[in-house]
Motif scaffolding. Sequence first.
Motif, PDB file in Angstrom:
ATOM      1  N   PRO A 147     -25.207  24.394  16.128  1.00  0.00           N
ATOM      2  CA  PRO A 147     -26.168  25.368  15.613  1.00  0.00           C
ATOM      3  C   PRO A 147     -25.555  26.753  15.465  1.00  0.00           C
ATOM      4  CG  PRO A 147     -26.585  24.921  17.942  1.00  0.00           C
ATOM      5  CD  PRO A 147     -25.548  23.921  17.489  1.00  0.00           C
ATOM      6  N   VAL A 148     -25.947  27.450  14.424  1.00  0.00           N
ATOM      7  CA  VAL A 148     -25.460  28.804  14.177  1.00  0.00           C
ATOM      8  C   VAL A 148     -26.429  29.768  14.854  1.00  0.00           C
ATOM      9  CG1 VAL A 148     -24.891  30.537  12.439  1.00  0.00           C
ATOM     10  CG2 VAL A 148     -24.439  28.109  11.990  1.00  0.00           C
ATOM     11  N   LEU A 149     -25.995  30.353  15.961  1.00  0.00           N
ATOM     12  CA  LEU A 149     -26.885  31.190  16.767  1.00  0.00           C
ATOM     13  C   LEU A 149     -26.372  32.619  16.941  1.00  0.00           C
ATOM     14  CD1 LEU A 149     -27.646  28.577  19.602  1.00  0.00           C
ATOM     15  CD2 LEU A 149     -28.955  28.993  17.511  1.00  0.00           C
ATOM     16  N   HIS A 150     -25.164  32.893  16.479  1.00  0.00           N
ATOM     17  CA  HIS A 150     -24.598  34.230  16.660  1.00  0.00           C
ATOM     18  C   HIS A 150     -24.861  35.140  15.462  1.00  0.00           C
ATOM     19  CE1 HIS A 150     -21.614  31.951  14.437  1.00  0.00           C
ATOM     20  NE2 HIS A 150     -21.046  33.075  14.051  1.00  0.00           N
ATOM     21  N   GLN A 151     -25.365  34.545  14.370  1.00  0.00           N
ATOM     22  CA  GLN A 151     -25.636  35.312  13.158  1.00  0.00           C
ATOM     23  C   GLN A 151     -26.580  34.508  12.278  1.00  0.00           C
ATOM     24  OE1 GLN A 151     -21.692  35.584  11.443  1.00  0.00           O
ATOM     25  NE2 GLN A 151     -21.929  33.665  10.334  1.00  0.00           N
ATOM     26  N   CYS A 152     -26.984  35.100  11.175  1.00  0.00           N
ATOM     27  CA  CYS A 152     -27.808  34.376  10.212  1.00  0.00           C
ATOM     28  C   CYS A 152     -26.975  33.252   9.595  1.00  0.00           C
ATOM     29  CB  CYS A 152     -28.314  35.320   9.127  1.00  0.00           C
ATOM     30  SG  CYS A 152     -29.232  34.495   7.798  1.00  0.00           S
ATOM     31  N   SER A 153     -27.515  32.055   9.587  1.00  0.00           N
ATOM     32  CA  SER A 153     -26.772  30.911   9.065  1.00  0.00           C
ATOM     33  C   SER A 153     -26.643  30.940   7.546  1.00  0.00           C
ATOM     34  CB  SER A 153     -27.449  29.604   9.486  1.00  0.00           C
ATOM     35  OG  SER A 153     -28.793  29.567   9.053  1.00  0.00           O
ATOM     36  N   ASP A 159     -28.082  41.487  12.464  1.00  0.00           N
ATOM     37  CA  ASP A 159     -29.147  42.401  12.873  1.00  0.00           C
ATOM     38  C   ASP A 159     -30.459  42.027  12.198  1.00  0.00           C
ATOM     39  OD1 ASP A 159     -28.231  43.163  10.295  1.00  0.00           O
ATOM     40  OD2 ASP A 159     -29.196  45.127  10.545  1.00  0.00           O
ATOM     41  N   GLY A 160     -31.537  42.568  12.740  1.00  0.00           N
ATOM     42  CA  GLY A 160     -32.846  42.332  12.167  1.00  0.00           C
ATOM     43  C   GLY A 160     -33.643  41.312  12.948  1.00  0.00           C
ATOM     44  N   GLU A 161     -34.727  40.854  12.348  1.00  0.00           N
ATOM     45  CA  GLU A 161     -35.587  39.838  12.976  1.00  0.00           C
ATOM     46  C   GLU A 161     -35.025  38.452  12.652  1.00  0.00           C
ATOM     47  OE1 GLU A 161     -40.248  38.281  12.775  1.00  0.00           O
ATOM     48  OE2 GLU A 161     -39.612  40.069  11.647  1.00  0.00           O
ATOM     49  N   PHE A 162     -35.180  37.526  13.600  1.00  0.00           N
ATOM     50  CA  PHE A 162     -34.631  36.184  13.388  1.00  0.00           C
ATOM     51  C   PHE A 162     -35.695  35.106  13.575  1.00  0.00           C
ATOM     52  CE2 PHE A 162     -30.729  38.538  14.198  1.00  0.00           C
ATOM     53  CZ  PHE A 162     -29.843  37.978  13.288  1.00  0.00           C
ATOM     54  N   ALA A 163     -35.420  33.969  12.948  1.00  0.00           N
ATOM     55  CA  ALA A 163     -36.252  32.777  13.098  1.00  0.00           C
ATOM     56  C   ALA A 163     -35.310  31.579  13.209  1.00  0.00           C
ATOM     57  CB  ALA A 163     -37.185  32.614  11.904  1.00  0.00           C
ATOM     58  N   PHE A 164     -35.848  30.452  13.709  1.00  0.00           N
ATOM     59  CA  PHE A 164     -35.017  29.243  13.781  1.00  0.00           C
ATOM     60  C   PHE A 164     -35.377  28.329  12.623  1.00  0.00           C
ATOM     61  CE2 PHE A 164     -33.416  25.152  14.984  1.00  0.00           C
ATOM     62  CZ  PHE A 164     -32.232  25.452  15.620  1.00  0.00           C
ATOM     63  N   SER A 165     -34.334  27.831  11.954  1.00  0.00           N
ATOM     64  CA  SER A 165     -34.515  26.933  10.820  1.00  0.00           C
ATOM     65  C   SER A 165     -33.916  25.567  11.149  1.00  0.00           C
ATOM     66  CB  SER A 165     -33.838  27.502   9.568  1.00  0.00           C
ATOM     67  OG  SER A 165     -33.732  26.524   8.552  1.00  0.00           O
ATOM     68  N   PHE A 166     -34.742  24.517  11.094  1.00  0.00           N
ATOM     69  CA  PHE A 166     -34.222  23.172  11.312  1.00  0.00           C
ATOM     70  C   PHE A 166     -33.418  22.703  10.102  1.00  0.00           C
ATOM     71  CE2 PHE A 166     -37.965  23.224  14.154  1.00  0.00           C
ATOM     72  CZ  PHE A 166     -37.297  22.949  15.352  1.00  0.00           C
ATOM     73  N   ALA A 167     -33.744  23.221   8.933  1.00  0.00           N
ATOM     74  CA  ALA A 167     -32.990  22.870   7.729  1.00  0.00           C
ATOM     75  C   ALA A 167     -31.564  23.397   7.811  1.00  0.00           C
ATOM     76  CB  ALA A 167     -33.693  23.421   6.489  1.00  0.00           C
ATOM     77  N   LEU A 172     -32.055  32.232  11.001  1.00  0.00           N
ATOM     78  CA  LEU A 172     -32.141  32.924   9.713  1.00  0.00           C
ATOM     79  C   LEU A 172     -32.658  34.333   9.982  1.00  0.00           C
ATOM     80  CD1 LEU A 172     -33.759  30.296   7.287  1.00  0.00           C
ATOM     81  CD2 LEU A 172     -31.384  31.110   7.257  1.00  0.00           C
ATOM     82  N   CYS A 173     -32.061  35.322   9.347  1.00  0.00           N
ATOM     83  CA  CYS A 173     -32.561  36.687   9.494  1.00  0.00           C
ATOM     84  C   CYS A 173     -33.750  36.890   8.558  1.00  0.00           C
ATOM     85  CB  CYS A 173     -31.459  37.705   9.202  1.00  0.00           C
ATOM     86  SG  CYS A 173     -31.010  37.840   7.459  1.00  0.00           S
ATOM     87  N   HIS A 174     -34.464  38.011   8.738  1.00  0.00           N
ATOM     88  CA  HIS A 174     -35.687  38.256   7.958  1.00  0.00           C
ATOM     89  C   HIS A 174     -35.419  38.360   6.464  1.00  0.00           C
ATOM     90  CE1 HIS A 174     -34.076  42.315   8.742  1.00  0.00           C
ATOM     91  NE2 HIS A 174     -34.652  42.658   7.605  1.00  0.00           N
ATOM     92  N   ARG A 175     -34.174  38.669   6.086  1.00  0.00           N
ATOM     93  CA  ARG A 175     -33.827  38.762   4.667  1.00  0.00           C
ATOM     94  C   ARG A 175     -33.771  37.385   4.003  1.00  0.00           C
ATOM     95  NH1 ARG A 175     -30.560  41.372   7.967  1.00  0.00           N
ATOM     96  NH2 ARG A 175     -30.535  43.650   8.010  1.00  0.00           N
TER      97      ARG A 175
END
Length: 261
Positions: A147-153, A159-167, A172-175
Amino acid sequence: MLQKVEGIVLRTSSYGETDKIVTIFSRELGKRAAMARGAKKPTSRLSSISQPFTYAYFLIQQGRGMGSLQQGEIIDSMRVIREDIFTTAYASFIMELVDKLIDDESPKPHVFTILQQALEAITEGYDPEAISLFVEWKMLPVAGIYPVLHQCSNCGSTDGEFAFSFAQIGFLCHRCFSIDPYLIRLTPAQVKLIRTFYTVPIDQVGKLSLKKETKGFIKKIVRTIYNEQVGVRLKSQGFLDQMEKTPEFYNNPQKDSSSEE
């Protein structure tokens, strides 16, 4: 050939009236099955060292087929784990997960260290449910999941808000939220906690106290990864699910704490 190994008993099975087949996960040789003759007899010198969870030095006579357990020197019997239904249940889950994900006779010293540290943490009074979560996250690479957990995959932002994506199997960052309509939004504390489970060695965690709701939320994420990406379903998980739904029936000694953040 006699071989001395540092190992942990993953599981045992009866063989005849007096013998056991003992599956040992060792630092040096990986997972090996060995015949422990007479180990079912209470007076046998192999009785105490052939119990599940036992951490010991084992002397194994290795031939062409299954080895033969000759003797052992206990480092830690892990008796505390076997004295409580909750610690036994979570430790059994950890053992089954490790057993399922490692190949026979393939040394994996880093996995051995994860298992050894997890069992020791439980014997020292750490929350066994939290420790099982550490093991689940740390075993993902062993199952072939990174899993990519150190940055947006998607864009690589840190930086910013993050969410977890199973896909994407990662953050994933908010962008980049728009690329996955089924993502799970995370608070900064949840992001930090998931990274801790995945990267921090168990023996360096300290006394981490987590709310039941927090553990349940993080557990759903990692269990979904195992179910959908790895295809591993454990027998011990069913008992844990039942136990967690009816803690009053099992007289759960664990108390939730609000000091997690």
